[in-house]
Design a protein around this motif. Structure first.
Motif, PDB file in Angstrom:
ATOM      1  N   GLU A  80       7.426  21.623 -32.297  1.00  0.00           N
ATOM      2  CA  GLU A  80       7.090  22.287 -30.980  1.00  0.00           C
ATOM      3  C   GLU A  80       7.907  21.836 -30.133  1.00  0.00           C
ATOM      4  OE1 GLU A  80       3.139  21.078 -28.730  1.00  0.00           O
ATOM      5  OE2 GLU A  80       2.968  23.134 -29.627  1.00  0.00           O
ATOM      6  N   LEU A  81       8.694  23.035 -29.451  1.00  0.00           N
ATOM      7  CA  LEU A  81       9.391  22.517 -28.214  1.00  0.00           C
ATOM      8  C   LEU A  81       8.589  22.896 -27.057  1.00  0.00           C
ATOM      9  CD1 LEU A  81      12.895  24.181 -29.291  1.00  0.00           C
ATOM     10  CD2 LEU A  81      12.075  21.949 -29.693  1.00  0.00           C
ATOM     11  N   GLU A  82       8.783  21.853 -26.093  1.00  0.00           N
ATOM     12  CA  GLU A  82       8.131  22.231 -24.726  1.00  0.00           C
ATOM     13  C   GLU A  82       8.770  21.586 -23.718  1.00  0.00           C
ATOM     14  OE1 GLU A  82       4.755  19.131 -22.876  1.00  0.00           O
ATOM     15  OE2 GLU A  82       3.918  20.277 -24.276  1.00  0.00           O
ATOM     16  N   ALA A  83       8.968  22.521 -22.483  1.00  0.00           N
ATOM     17  CA  ALA A  83       9.996  21.950 -21.483  1.00  0.00           C
ATOM     18  C   ALA A  83       9.216  22.225 -20.129  1.00  0.00           C
ATOM     19  CB  ALA A  83      11.225  22.973 -21.305  1.00  0.00           C
ATOM     20  N   THR A  84       9.223  21.204 -19.161  1.00  0.00           N
ATOM     21  CA  THR A  84       8.878  21.349 -17.853  1.00  0.00           C
ATOM     22  C   THR A  84       9.834  21.184 -16.764  1.00  0.00           C
ATOM     23  OG1 THR A  84       6.971  20.082 -18.928  1.00  0.00           O
ATOM     24  CG2 THR A  84       7.075  20.035 -16.279  1.00  0.00           C
ATOM     25  N   VAL A  85       9.603  22.126 -15.795  1.00  0.00           N
ATOM     26  CA  VAL A  85      10.470  22.113 -14.841  1.00  0.00           C
ATOM     27  C   VAL A  85      10.289  20.829 -14.071  1.00  0.00           C
ATOM     28  CG1 VAL A  85      11.614  23.233 -12.507  1.00  0.00           C
ATOM     29  CG2 VAL A  85      10.633  24.522 -14.833  1.00  0.00           C
ATOM     30  N   LYS A  86      11.371  19.993 -13.971  1.00  0.00           N
ATOM     31  CA  LYS A  86      11.282  18.622 -13.179  1.00  0.00           C
ATOM     32  C   LYS A  86      12.258  18.418 -11.820  1.00  0.00           C
ATOM     33  CE  LYS A  86       8.674  16.451 -15.880  1.00  0.00           C
ATOM     34  NZ  LYS A  86       7.495  15.910 -15.338  1.00  0.00           N
ATOM     35  N   GLU A  87      13.297  19.701 -11.883  1.00  0.00           N
ATOM     36  CA  GLU A  87      13.949  19.558 -10.449  1.00  0.00           C
ATOM     37  C   GLU A  87      14.552  20.928 -10.588  1.00  0.00           C
ATOM     38  OE1 GLU A  87      18.106  17.509  -9.086  1.00  0.00           O
ATOM     39  OE2 GLU A  87      17.281  17.064 -10.957  1.00  0.00           O
ATOM     40  N   ARG A  88      14.851  21.683  -9.221  1.00  0.00           N
ATOM     41  CA  ARG A  88      15.189  22.665  -8.934  1.00  0.00           C
ATOM     42  C   ARG A  88      16.244  22.715  -7.958  1.00  0.00           C
ATOM     43  NH1 ARG A  88      12.042  27.446  -8.768  1.00  0.00           N
ATOM     44  NH2 ARG A  88      12.493  27.806  -6.727  1.00  0.00           N
ATOM     45  N   LEU A  89      17.432  23.238  -8.181  1.00  0.00           N
ATOM     46  CA  LEU A  89      18.647  23.025  -7.360  1.00  0.00           C
ATOM     47  C   LEU A  89      18.982  24.515  -6.730  1.00  0.00           C
ATOM     48  CD1 LEU A  89      21.064  21.110  -9.685  1.00  0.00           C
ATOM     49  CD2 LEU A  89      19.420  20.010  -7.937  1.00  0.00           C
ATOM     50  N   GLU A  90      18.045  24.540  -5.590  1.00  0.00           N
ATOM     51  CA  GLU A  90      18.203  26.024  -4.938  1.00  0.00           C
ATOM     52  C   GLU A  90      19.620  26.461  -4.787  1.00  0.00           C
ATOM     53  OE1 GLU A  90      15.222  27.595  -4.105  1.00  0.00           O
ATOM     54  OE2 GLU A  90      14.150  25.856  -4.527  1.00  0.00           O
ATOM     55  N   SER A  91      20.569  25.604  -4.108  1.00  0.00           N
ATOM     56  CA  SER A  91      21.981  26.395  -3.705  1.00  0.00           C
ATOM     57  C   SER A  91      22.663  26.868  -4.977  1.00  0.00           C
ATOM     58  CB  SER A  91      22.843  24.976  -3.318  1.00  0.00           C
ATOM     59  OG  SER A  91      22.933  24.238  -4.207  1.00  0.00           O
ATOM     60  N   ARG A  92      22.345  26.424  -6.093  1.00  0.00           N
ATOM     61  CA  ARG A  92      22.790  27.165  -7.487  1.00  0.00           C
ATOM     62  C   ARG A  92      21.936  27.574  -8.354  1.00  0.00           C
ATOM     63  NH1 ARG A  92      28.526  24.694  -8.445  1.00  0.00           N
ATOM     64  NH2 ARG A  92      28.915  23.750  -6.603  1.00  0.00           N
ATOM     65  N   GLN A  93      20.660  27.582  -8.066  1.00  0.00           N
ATOM     66  CA  GLN A  93      19.817  28.126  -8.797  1.00  0.00           C
ATOM     67  C   GLN A  93      19.623  27.702 -10.289  1.00  0.00           C
ATOM     68  OE1 GLN A  93      19.230  32.487  -8.599  1.00  0.00           O
ATOM     69  NE2 GLN A  93      18.243  32.228  -6.550  1.00  0.00           N
ATOM     70  N   VAL A  94      19.678  26.451 -10.199  1.00  0.00           N
ATOM     71  CA  VAL A  94      19.585  25.412 -11.525  1.00  0.00           C
ATOM     72  C   VAL A  94      18.140  24.803 -11.609  1.00  0.00           C
ATOM     73  CG1 VAL A  94      20.559  23.682 -12.910  1.00  0.00           C
ATOM     74  CG2 VAL A  94      22.133  25.487 -11.766  1.00  0.00           C
ATOM     75  N   TRP A  95      17.928  24.903 -12.985  1.00  0.00           N
ATOM     76  CA  TRP A  95      16.574  24.184 -13.141  1.00  0.00           C
ATOM     77  C   TRP A  95      16.889  23.231 -13.916  1.00  0.00           C
ATOM     78  CZ3 TRP A  95      16.467  29.368 -14.783  1.00  0.00           C
ATOM     79  CH2 TRP A  95      15.707  30.227 -14.331  1.00  0.00           C
TER      80      TRP A  95
END
Length: 137
Positions: free
Chosen positions: A103-118
């Protein structure tokens, strides 16, 4: 999370804390497909007797199979088709065998708005530790 958007999430759709999970089975079809494509027929991967003589309970599944599951997870599910995987760190902490369910699970922990990177923390029975993904416009 809107399941109907699965595979088509945008950067704006995934705030901090968003979580997604999916199960994968290392079935005979996956195993045979890997062998056919890449030809890694190391005895530990194809011979139960050899694997047992090395302390395992059966032949080991290739660690690289997990990379294929991660590619499906990221590229087709979460975030999906508008995503470019920038990096994955994997530590194989225990062996995987035929018919194991991962089972793979991912949680968004950081968002870099300027580059649109999660940046996502993740968990699985094989323990990939983090993924860095970019939203494509």
């Amino acid at each position: 999370m809107d399941q109907e958007k699965r595979g088509n999430f945008t950067f704006e759709d995934l705030p901090l804390g968003t979580r997604f999970r999916k199960q994968y089975v290392i079935g005979e079809d996956v195993y045979r497909g890997f062998l056919d494509l890449f030809g890694d027929v190391s005895p530990l991967h194809v011979d139960d007797q050899v694997a047992r003589s090395c302390g395992f309970s059966a032949k080991l599944m290739h660690g690289a199979i997990l990379n294929g599951f991660i590619s499906d997870f990221v590229g087709m599910n979460f975030p999906g088709k508008r995503t470019l995987e920038l990096g994955v760190e994997i530590h194989f902490v225990k062996p995987t065998y035929m018919n194991d369910v991962l089972e793979l699970e991912a949680t968004v922990k950081e968002r870099l708005e300027s580059r649109q990177v999660w940046c996502c923390n993740s968990a699985s029975s094989a323990r990939p530790r983090w993924w860095r993904m970019a939203a494509l416009r």
